[in-house]
Design a protein around this motif. Structure first.
Motif, PDB file in Angstrom:
ATOM      1  N   LYS A   1       0.818  -1.213   0.000  1.00 59.80           N
ATOM      2  CA  LYS A   1       0.000   0.000   0.000  1.00 59.80           C
ATOM      3  C   LYS A   1       0.853   1.264   0.000  1.00 59.80           C
ATOM      4  O   LYS A   1       1.785   1.399   0.780  1.00 59.80           O
ATOM      5  CB  LYS A   1      -0.892  -0.002   1.243  1.00 59.80           C
ATOM      6  N   HIS A   2       0.480   2.202  -0.863  1.00 60.81           N
ATOM      7  CA  HIS A   2       1.033   3.551  -0.903  1.00 60.81           C
ATOM      8  C   HIS A   2       0.091   4.435  -0.073  1.00 60.81           C
ATOM      9  O   HIS A   2      -1.102   4.143   0.027  1.00 60.81           O
ATOM     10  CB  HIS A   2       1.072   4.018  -2.366  1.00 60.81           C
TER      11      HIS A   2
ATOM     12  N   CYS B   1       1.400   3.100   4.844  1.00 54.95           N
ATOM     13  CA  CYS B   1       2.059   2.533   3.672  1.00 54.95           C
ATOM     14  C   CYS B   1       2.785   1.250   4.042  1.00 54.95           C
ATOM     15  O   CYS B   1       2.935   0.929   5.213  1.00 54.95           O
ATOM     16  CB  CYS B   1       3.020   3.532   3.041  1.00 54.95           C
TER      17      CYS B   1
END
Length: 178
Positions: A45-46, A76
């Motif tokens: 995940k960003h 993130c």
């Protein structure tokens, strides 16, 4: 402690950590050399990939085997969620692990070509017929589209049938793909 396997290590980071997009289901086709259990699913995940997210394990034919929503997520990195009940999988069968997002995703094209025993991503350099990374636009549904041997950085939490269930998250570093 129970031995859990993953296809990628915590240090694995996508070349393109975020591509803005609409509602999409993203996944990875995989198999195992040994019978075992899928305890859960994880994805990279960003910070721009905002919740909510859900994870689903599918048969290769598109049958939903388990699904769960992600709870608290960090901003993130690898996000992990476990199913209420581990899903038994058979050696040599193909499965799809996916997650649903409405904000965007990580991607790296021309990615697949090696594996992390006992788990193996299906398709890639050694298999010009099959694609590995899969996706499907819209509401949460079986992801069956592919493009350019793309990896969407979706992974499974696996343990062999000989390994007892985990009481908490543990990991064995896997060999990352090149």
């Amino acid at each position: 402690a129970p031995l859990e396997n993953r296809m990628w290590t915590e240090a694995t980071v996508p070349a393109r950590p975020f591509v803005a997009d609409g509602e999409v289901e993203l996944g990875v086709r995989f198999t195992s050399e040994v019978d075992g259990f899928i305890d859960g699913i994880r994805f990279y995940k960003h910070p721009s990939n905002v919740p909510p997210h859900s994870a689903t394990l599918w048969s290769d034919a598109g049958a939903e085997l388990a699904t769960v929503g992600f709870g608290a997520e960090s901003s993130c990195g690898w996000q992990e969620v476990k199913f209420a009940t581990p899903v038994s999988i058979d050696a040599g069968e193909i499965y799809i692990a996916s997650y649903h997002t409405t904000a965007g995703y990580a991607i790296q094209t021309s990615y697949f070509g090696s594996w992390s025993p006992p788990l193996r991503a299906i398709g890639g350099l050694e298999d010009s017929v099959s694609e590995n990374g899969v996706y499907g636009y819209g509401a949460r549904a079986f992801p069956d589209q592919t493009v350019a041997r793309s990896n969407y950085f979706v992974d499974v939490i696996f343990r062999s049938r000989a390994t007892p269930p985990a009481s908490g998250p543990t990991a064995i570093p896997a060999h990352p793909f090149p």
